[in-house]
Design an enzyme around this catalytic site. Structure first.
Site, mmCIF file in Angstrom:
data_model
loop_
_atom_site.group_PDB
_atom_site.id
_atom_site.type_symbol
_atom_site.label_atom_id
_atom_site.label_comp_id
_atom_site.label_asym_id
_atom_site.label_seq_id
_atom_site.Cartn_x
_atom_site.Cartn_y
_atom_site.Cartn_z
ATOM 1 C CG HIS A 8 31.967 41.541 40.172
ATOM 2 N ND1 HIS A 8 32.494 40.349 41.009
ATOM 3 C CD2 HIS A 8 31.880 42.518 40.877
ATOM 4 C CE1 HIS A 8 32.341 40.804 42.302
ATOM 5 N NE2 HIS A 8 32.037 42.251 42.321
ATOM 6 N NE ARG B 152 33.697 46.988 39.577
ATOM 7 C CZ ARG B 152 32.537 46.505 40.176
ATOM 8 N NH1 ARG B 152 31.801 47.391 41.235
ATOM 9 N NH2 ARG B 152 31.803 45.546 39.924
ATOM 10 C CG ASP C 257 51.648 52.731 31.686
ATOM 11 O OD1 ASP C 257 51.463 54.103 32.073
ATOM 12 O OD2 ASP C 257 52.755 52.039 32.152
ATOM 13 C CD GLU D 111 32.248 47.543 46.827
ATOM 14 O OE1 GLU D 111 31.152 47.098 46.001
ATOM 15 O OE2 GLU D 111 33.475 47.814 45.950
ATOM 16 C CG ASP E 297 30.114 43.856 47.154
ATOM 17 O OD1 ASP E 297 30.245 42.646 47.916
ATOM 18 O OD2 ASP E 297 30.341 44.198 46.146
#
Length: 270
Positions: A55, A80, A94, A159, A185
């Site tokens: 987000h 996240r 990576d 969620e 959520d």
């Protein structure tokens, strides 16, 4: 000369549990996309930070400088991702992210796919590029490929109502190092959009906490409301997010405006 990487989120949680330390890990969201802000937050004394690609305005190119800016500071940094996206998971790992959180995990099958995405073959299908990647410090981390699993910590996010119902099975997947519960959520999936502190939502979060703990895995919760956070901690949450850089800036700047615009107005008319 071989380089030693920082402990993973999994190792930090395990060491704290082994030492019998009761205090959970307190963290905050880093959502601005700014390496400078990330560094400021890293020096705050908090235990962990969450760089949010779901987000916040954080793309692959933006995550790298934030990892670099926070590397010298104690907090663990979790990234996240926007979803269960194996190609992007590979790229983020990576870049040197040692801890990743994957949102919207509803089933044990999805959790197993997540595990395979962060593991090298034969355990998983993470692509091999350690000589080219910051994760292995361009092959300066000794035996990085052999010990790859030890350098990555995987958290999955529950969620939704389905995720809560399947929380025990999700947590039981080998390779899932912790489960993070997202009330916002979850509230939306329950028809309670924007009501993450509704009693029914809180009860669902507590069911997920119990289920994950019953499976023997650490569980975390997002809780900006201090009273709600305390209730989740009392129920056994091991790690929490209790604020965000953007909300601190928004509410702080609003408080300044409310204080000094009113004062300036009175002074001007006087």
């Amino acid at each position: 000369m071989p380089i030693q990487l920082k402990p993973t989120f999994r190792e930090i949680l395990a060491d704290r549990a082994q030492a019998g330390e009761g205090r959970p890990l307190a963290g905050m969201w880093v959502s601005t996309g700014s390496p400078l802000v990330a560094e400021i937050c890293a020096g705050s004394g908090l235990d962990w930070l969450l760089v949010d690609m779901e987000h916040g305005p954080n793309g692959i190119e933006g995550v790298l400088p934030q990892l670099q800016a926070t590397a010298a500071y104690p907090p663990a940094v979790v990234v996240r991702l926007p979803g269960l996206l194996p190609v992007m998971i590979k790229q983020v790992l990576d870049l040197g992210a040692q801890n990743v959180l994957l949102p919207m995990i509803d089933t044990a099958d999805q959790a197993e796919t997540a595990v395979r995405a962060v593991r090298y073959p034969p355990r998983g299908f993470r692509g091999v590029g350690s000589a080219l990647a910051r994760s292995a410090r361009w092959n300066r981390v000794e035996d990085y490929l052999t010990d790859g699993d030890e350098h990555v910590s995987l958290l999955v996010q529950v969620e939704s109502e389905a995720g809560v119902e399947n929380a025990a099975e999700i947590a039981a997947v080998d390779g899932v190092d912790g489960v993070f519960v997202g009330p916002s959520d979850l509230a939306a999936s329950m028809g309670l959009l924007g009501q993450q502190t509704h009693p029914d939502v809180t009860a669902a979060v507590l069911r997920a906490v119990d289920a994950v703990r019953g499976a023997g895995k650490p569980v975390g919760v997002n809780a900006f409301d201090p009273a709600v956070a305390d209730s989740y901690l009392a129920a056994g949450a091991s790690f929490v997010l209790v604020g965000a850089d953007v909300t601190l800036l928004a509410r702080g700047s609003e408080a300044l405006a409310a204080r000094f615009r009113t004062t300036s107005g009175r002074a001007a008319t006087g």
